[in-house]
Design an enzyme around this catalytic site. Structure first.
Site, short mmCIF file in Angstrom:
data_model
loop_
_atom_site.label_atom_id
_atom_site.label_comp_id
_atom_site.label_asym_id
_atom_site.label_seq_id
_atom_site.Cartn_x
_atom_site.Cartn_y
_atom_site.Cartn_z
CE LYS A 101 -3.93 -2.25 2.01
NZ LYS A 101 -3.60 -3.13 1.99
CE LYS A 138 -5.19 1.63 5.92
NZ LYS A 138 -6.07 1.01 5.17
CD GLN A 179 -4.46 5.60 6.12
OE1 GLN A 179 -5.25 4.19 6.67
NE2 GLN A 179 -4.41 5.28 4.63
NE ARG A 229 -23.14 5.53 -1.84
CZ ARG A 229 -22.60 5.94 -0.16
NH1 ARG A 229 -21.70 6.20 -0.42
NH2 ARG A 229 -23.51 6.13 0.12
NE ARG A 261 -13.22 -2.33 -4.02
CZ ARG A 261 -12.67 -3.12 -2.80
NH1 ARG A 261 -13.23 -4.30 -3.46
NH2 ARG A 261 -12.43 -2.88 -2.31
CD GLU A 276 -6.49 -1.15 0.85
OE1 GLU A 276 -6.51 -1.88 -0.49
OE2 GLU A 276 -7.16 -0.93 2.04
CD GLU A 278 -8.71 -3.84 -2.96
OE1 GLU A 278 -7.65 -4.18 -3.17
OE2 GLU A 278 -8.94 -3.24 -1.87
#
Length: 309
Positions: A101, A138, A179, A229, A261, A276, A278
């Protein structure tokens, strides 16, 4: 059922592996929704476990990463495997870049609004601990919210647990991400925009998942509350900017990616920020849009004939 579908069309039709893990040998239920649309296009789908030595990856016209969600603790092994699969979607170099990440830093440098992140190398202690506020801790390499916790640093117990969480990740050799918790997610949720072949397909809302310190996790991912959505125009705009920036960094066009994504949350001022991107093995939430499975099948079929989706 998957085996009978595959066997029925094996005579000369293109064969596509949907890459999964040993815990999901028959695929995630959402991915199974693409089997019938692909069958109607004359394409055979075969579930294939990524670390199964018996699989002949050269026997497939395309291998599509779908649910290999046990890789995060074995990333080096996973990347070595990915480099051996010639026709992998998304390609091995994208997989390498996207499974750490720290790519968020590169996107931020390219003008993408990214959630503010403090990075701690394994040998770097957490010295500037904020006095107050909620924060997420994380690892830089994880999947399915594994080892992800939320901490209120004004609470002494949370403060202690956050420090222990950081220390545990560092001792495991992990780069740690810290974060600020974006509280708008509690009200608005997270918007995930899904693209096939560089074209927007559909979006979903994910409800908030982090309710406190990390206490372990059963299974491959945390349960999620998912609803369809319609993304706001500013979310569409940010998502397009994310993909354009990723393309500049990797030297690829958005259309070179079979799928992408983009996960967004409203920032402190209400504007969407990236949580993120993806590109490796994202859930595509095909069940939450009536035409999503067909569009995914079209993108795969186009990839097989070498034309844009």
């Amino acid at each position: 059922m998957i085996e009978s579908i595959s066997s029925a069309t094996r005579g000369g039709s293109p064969r596509v592996a949907f890459v999964t893990c040993a815990e999901l040998p028959d695929l995630d239920p959402d991915d199974r929704l693409a089997i019938e649309p692909l069958l109607r296009r004359g394409i055979t789908v075969v579930p294939a476990i990524w670390d199964d030595k018996a699989v002949d990856w050269d026997g497939f016209d395309l291998a599509v990463l779908r649910s290999p969600w046990d890789y995060s603790g074995r990333r080096d092994e996973f990347l070595a495997w990915a480099r051996t699969v010639a026709r992998l979607a998304n390609p091995a170099e994208i997989v390498r870049a996207n499974t750490d990440k720290r790519y968020l830093g590169g996107l931020a440098e390219n003008g993408v609004p990214v959630v503010t992140t403090t990075w701690l190398a394994p040998d770097q202690p957490w010295e500037s601990v904020p006095a107050r506020g909620e924060y997420v801790v994380k690892p830089a390499i994880s999947a399915g919210s594994y080892e992800t916790g939320r901490y209120d640093l004004t609470d002494p117990d949370h403060r202690r647990l956050a420090g222990e969480h950081v220390a545990r990740l560092r001792e495991a050799g992990q780069t740690v991400m810290i974060q600020p918790y974006l509280s708008a997610v509690d009200r608005d949720g997270e918007t995930a925009l899904i693209f096939f072949g560089g074209r927007f397909s559909h979006a979903i809302r994910k409800g908030p998942m982090l309710d406190g310190p990390y206490q372990g996790m059963e299974g491959l991912y945390r349960p999620e509350q998912i609803d369809p959505r319609a993304p706001r125009p500013e979310e569409r705009d940010v998502a397009e900017r994310v993909l354009a920036a990723a393309g500049r960094i990797t030297g690829t066009a958005p259309g070179d990616l079979l799928y992408a994504r983009v996960d967004l949350i409203p920032g402190p001022d209400g504007a969407p920020v990236l949580v993120e991107l993806e590109l490796t093995e994202p859930s595509l939430f095909l069940a939450h849009d009536a035409g999503a499975a067909e569009r995914f099948a079209d993108a795969i079929a186009a990839r097989l004939v070498g034309s844009p989706a």
